[in-house]
Design an enzyme around this catalytic site. Structure first.
Site, PDB file in Angstrom:
ATOM      1  CD1 TRP A 321     -13.707  28.420  23.952  1.00  0.00           C
ATOM      2  CD2 TRP A 321     -11.524  28.458  23.482  1.00  0.00           C
ATOM      3  NE1 TRP A 321     -13.567  28.422  22.587  1.00  0.00           N
ATOM      4  CE2 TRP A 321     -12.235  28.446  22.273  1.00  0.00           C
ATOM      5  CE3 TRP A 321     -10.127  28.473  23.437  1.00  0.00           C
ATOM      6  CZ2 TRP A 321     -11.614  28.465  21.031  1.00  0.00           C
ATOM      7  CZ3 TRP A 321      -9.502  28.488  22.199  1.00  0.00           C
ATOM      8  CH2 TRP A 321     -10.242  28.488  21.014  1.00  0.00           C
ATOM      9  CG  HIS A 322      -7.062  27.781  25.410  1.00  0.00           C
ATOM     10  ND1 HIS A 322      -7.573  28.954  25.898  1.00  0.00           N
ATOM     11  CD2 HIS A 322      -6.408  28.109  24.275  1.00  0.00           C
ATOM     12  CE1 HIS A 322      -7.221  29.947  25.100  1.00  0.00           C
ATOM     13  NE2 HIS A 322      -6.525  29.451  24.097  1.00  0.00           N
ATOM     14  N   GLY A 323      -9.100  23.849  27.005  1.00  0.00           N
ATOM     15  CA  GLY A 323      -9.038  22.411  27.238  1.00  0.00           C
ATOM     16  C   GLY A 323      -9.686  22.013  28.542  1.00  0.00           C
TER      17      GLY A 323
END
Lengths: 474, 309
Positions: A321-323
């Site tokens: 989700w973060h990257g």
């Protein structure tokens, strides 16, 4: 429009003034128009993507509510596919294609799938998750479908939390758009104070530390192990102040207008275990994953090995989700591993009623806080490194623990001073609650001196150029 | 009624806060300004000297590549004139132009050398951020205000604050006020570097195309004309790079074109085989070390003497 810009300050003053000047029935429209303007200040055309998911989720919500049985689930799936589909195209398409190119390259073949030349829409992961929480809650029967399209659009687009959270739940936010908020001076001042503290964290601490961290992490081959250790510790504070500073500004701006947004950070570096850290860090995302993914996978009601597996999967997805990069996946996996290992250890200790010498008391707690911080710092290496090979290079160099410290006197002075000020305030909040307060002191001289001190620190030590909120990329 | 009275209370509180802030900002700004101009060493001292005091015959302008590549004493020996290097790390064309404008308002040097770098005219976000080094001069120097206002749309608003120009400077000022000038590495503005590069030369075949910033291109033309109008011989130089660049650079092409239009010599040493690719001559891939800087200064001064005098 960045929060740390004069444009935002002017925008905030105008929108807030108009908000209180307007009759209640027009306020939602003002906020929606302001939110559209705020979003379009980045890349105007991307509002169409947001509009697409808003329309789908709005109708999906109503159709879920009106349907029964399988149909009900089908409309939820339509909504989830639309949201995850947008994320997949804009955030993960080129990442997946990169991996396909690599795999085909190993087999000596060329990848025929073209790359997309697109920028990641600002805050895509945040508003997508907020939108998904709406349709899931309607599906679960915890939230009535919103009939006013404008109010629903505002729920997704509410400008204070549009691009970097907190990721709100419909039960907490939607009804607030119907409530009439009168001008309450104490509330307004409380919101402004929180914004001031957020600006301090962002401009004085995060952006200052970023100057050192970027220099070291962008060229790790040129830096010593000692420098990279210092840069990693600085990054831990940078990312915390960047993100929590942004959250404070968002929560404060909303509070001025009478809205309550959820707390997103709770002094995470005072956590004495990994599980406690995740209860204090990015709370709105952690609880989102818990409520909508971990529990859906079976939560704690499954066999213990399956529970460990579920936890690990949740963290892996949280990393992604973060990257769209393997560094984030490893970061997520590492935290999943930490958490599973900590739970296993706790169960083992409980089962055999073991006493770990020195684990209790102030010394034991201090050690646990420090140990947790070291573990978290280690995982930040993967989070910040440009790629996996850089991350391993950094770890190798850090392990050698040698070389000169890259440092210029003013940089180190500002970095250390900003961390000391932050820790002093947070330690006071953590351990001396209810005691002497600077910002909320009854004595106006102390109160005003504190405001002026923070404003002067921002003017004297704040970084005003080139700063970007790190979390915008997610 | 209650709403109005609450608003008035808030406005009153905000007024008191900003009045106090204004007073303290004004006082602290005055103190910082006082000590800023009393620095005895450091980069800001060098900028103060360049803008307000330099009276040398030969002046060098540019970024870190100017500051580390032009040895004033070598030029002094060659031309029998005094020389000073106004180059500053991390500062580019608009910095050099601002310094030149300040110098020319009070002094007429006999020769000006402008060092130019590849990609110097590239349009980039935050491309004018480096001009913060000139903010302390904004108040007293009308000539550079238009340039400094380019930093951001609200630069004028920010500069209402008297301490904003000294943002991030107070520990530096404190140190340089007490530090002895003789401890500085600076020799008439030249800052020597002493390492040798430890990687082989790269051949850079391609680089992404970039957009030229027309404001910078125009500023460069004005920069040259400022010297020409005062009858000062001026030369533009691109000093050596370590790596080999196969592609032509849009900035260098633009500089070449403007120099020929303005009849100003442009010496391009960026790929000079006497320097490029020699590990022993570079501190890093953009900067010559001290020994090579002396050698380059000799080469450059010989050429300039032939061309200009």
């Amino acid at each position: 429009m960045l929060f740390n810009s004069i444009e935002f300050v002017i925008f905030f003053i105008i929108v807030t003034s108009l908000y209180f000047a307007l009759e209640h029935k027009y306020r939602w429209f003002l906020l929606l128009a302001a939110s559209c303007y705020f979003y379009m200040a980045f890349v105007p055309v991307y509002i169409l993507i947001l509009g697409f998911t808003i329309v789908i989720d709005y109708y999906a919500g109503i159709l879920i509510e009106q349907s029964e049985g399988k149909k009900r689930k089908s409309w939820l799936i339509v909504s989830l596919i639309a949201n995850i589909g947008v994320l997949a195209v804009f955030k993960y398409y080129n990442f997946l294609n990169d991996n396909l190119t690599f795999l085909l390259g190993q087999a000596g073949k060329e990848n025929p799938v073209p790359y997309l030349s697109i920028l990641l829409p600002i805050g895509l992961s945040f508003h997508t998750f907020q939108a998904m929480s709406y349709t899931i809650e309607v599906y679960r029967g915890h939230q009535k479908a919103e009939r006013n399209f404008g109010i629903y659009a505002l729920y997704v687009m509410f400008y204070p939390q549009l691009v970097a959270g907190p990721i709100e739940r419909p039960q907490n936010l939607l009804f607030q758009f119907y409530a009439k908020h009168s001008f309450e001076i104490n509330r307004v001042i409380s919101g402004l104070k929180l914004m001031l503290w957020g600006f301090f964290k962002k401009l004085v601490v995060a952006d200052r530390l970023a100057t050192y961290v970027d220099a070291a992490y962008n060229y790790p081959e040129n830096h010593s192990g000692i420098t990279l250790i210092v840069a990693t510790v600085f990054f831990a504070f940078q990312i915390y102040c960047d993100f929590s500073g942004y959250s404070d500004i968002a929560i404060g701006a909303a509070r001025v207008m009478g809205f309550d947004l959820m707390k997103n950070f709770n002094r995470p570096y005072f956590a004495s275990s990994i599980s406690e850290f995740w209860k204090r860090w990015h709370i709105s995302l952690s609880t989102w994953f818990k409520d909508y993914l971990y529990i859906s996978l079976g939560g704690n009601r499954v066999a213990v090995p399956r529970m460990y597996f579920n936890l690990f999967i949740v963290f892996l997805i949280s990393g992604l989700w973060h990257g769209a990069n393997w560094t984030y996946v490893i970061w997520g996996a590492l935290n999943g591993f930490y958490l599973v290992a900590a739970i296993m250890r706790d169960r083992f200790i409980a089962k055999y009623k073991l006493e770990i010498p020195g684990s209790k008391g102030a010394a034991g707690k201090s050690f646990n806080i420090l140990f947790t911080f070291v573990l978290i710092c280690f995982s930040w290496i993967f989070f910040r490194a440009s790629n996996v090979s850089d991350a391993f290079l950094i770890i190798r160099k850090m392990a050698s623990f040698d070389g000169p410290l890259y440092s210029t006197y003013p940089t180190m002075f500002f970095c250390l001073l900003s961390i000391i000020m932050l820790l002093a305030v947070e330690a006071k909040q953590e351990y001396f609650k209810g005691s002497f307060s600077f910002m909320n002191n009854r004595n106006p001289v102390i109160r005003y001196s504190t405001y002026i001190f923070l404003l002067l620190m921002i003017l004297l030590m704040g970084v005003f150029d080139g700063g970007q909120f790190i979390y915008f990329q997610f | 009624m209650k709403f109005n009275s609450s608003i008035m209370v808030l406005l009153k509180k905000l007024f008191i806060l900003f009045f106090l802030l204004l007073v303290i900002d004004f006082a602290a700004g005055a103190v910082l300004k006082y000590f800023f101009y009393r620095q005895k060493s450091g980069l800001d001292y060098q900028t103060i000297y360049s803008m307000k005091k330099s009276r040398e015959d030969i002046l060098f302008f540019g970024s870190s590549r100017a500051s580390h590549h032009y040895v004033p004493s070598v030029f002094s020996d060659e031309f029998n004139m005094s020389a000073y290097n106004t180059g500053r790390d991390g500062n580019f064309i608009l910095y050099g132009y601002s310094v030149a404008k300040s110098v020319l308002a009070r002094h007429t040097p006999k020769l000006a050398v402008i060092d130019i770098s590849r990609k110097e005219f590239q349009r980039k976000e935050g491309g004018y951020d480096y001009l913060s080094s000139l903010l302390p001069f904004y108040e007293d120097n009308n000539g550079i205000r238009d340039i400094l206002n380019q930093r951001s749309r609200f630069e004028r608003v920010k500069l209402f604050s008297r301490i904003y120009p000294y943002n991030s400077l107070f520990p530096v000022i404190a140190l340089n006020v007490v530090r002895d000038k003789s401890k500085s590495a600076n020799i008439n503005g030249f800052i020597p570097l002493f390492r040798s590069i430890d990687r082989p030369m790269k051949t850079i075949e391609t680089e992404p195309a970039y957009e030229l910033d027309t404001f910078l291109v125009d500023a460069f033309r004005q920069y040259l004309r400022a010297f020409k109008e005062k009858g000062i011989p001026v030369a533009v130089v691109c000093s050596p790079y370590y790596d080999k660049y196969v592609m032509k650079d849009a900035t260098i092409d633009s500089v070449n074109e403007i120099c020929s239009q303005e009849a100003i010599p442009f010496l391009d040493y960026s790929q000079d085989p006497r320097f490029s690719g020699h590990q022993s001559k570079f501190d890093d891939f953009h900067h010559l070390n001290e020994e090579a800087a002396r050698e380059f200064s000799k080469v450059c001064s010989d050429s300039l003497k032939k061309i200009l005098f």
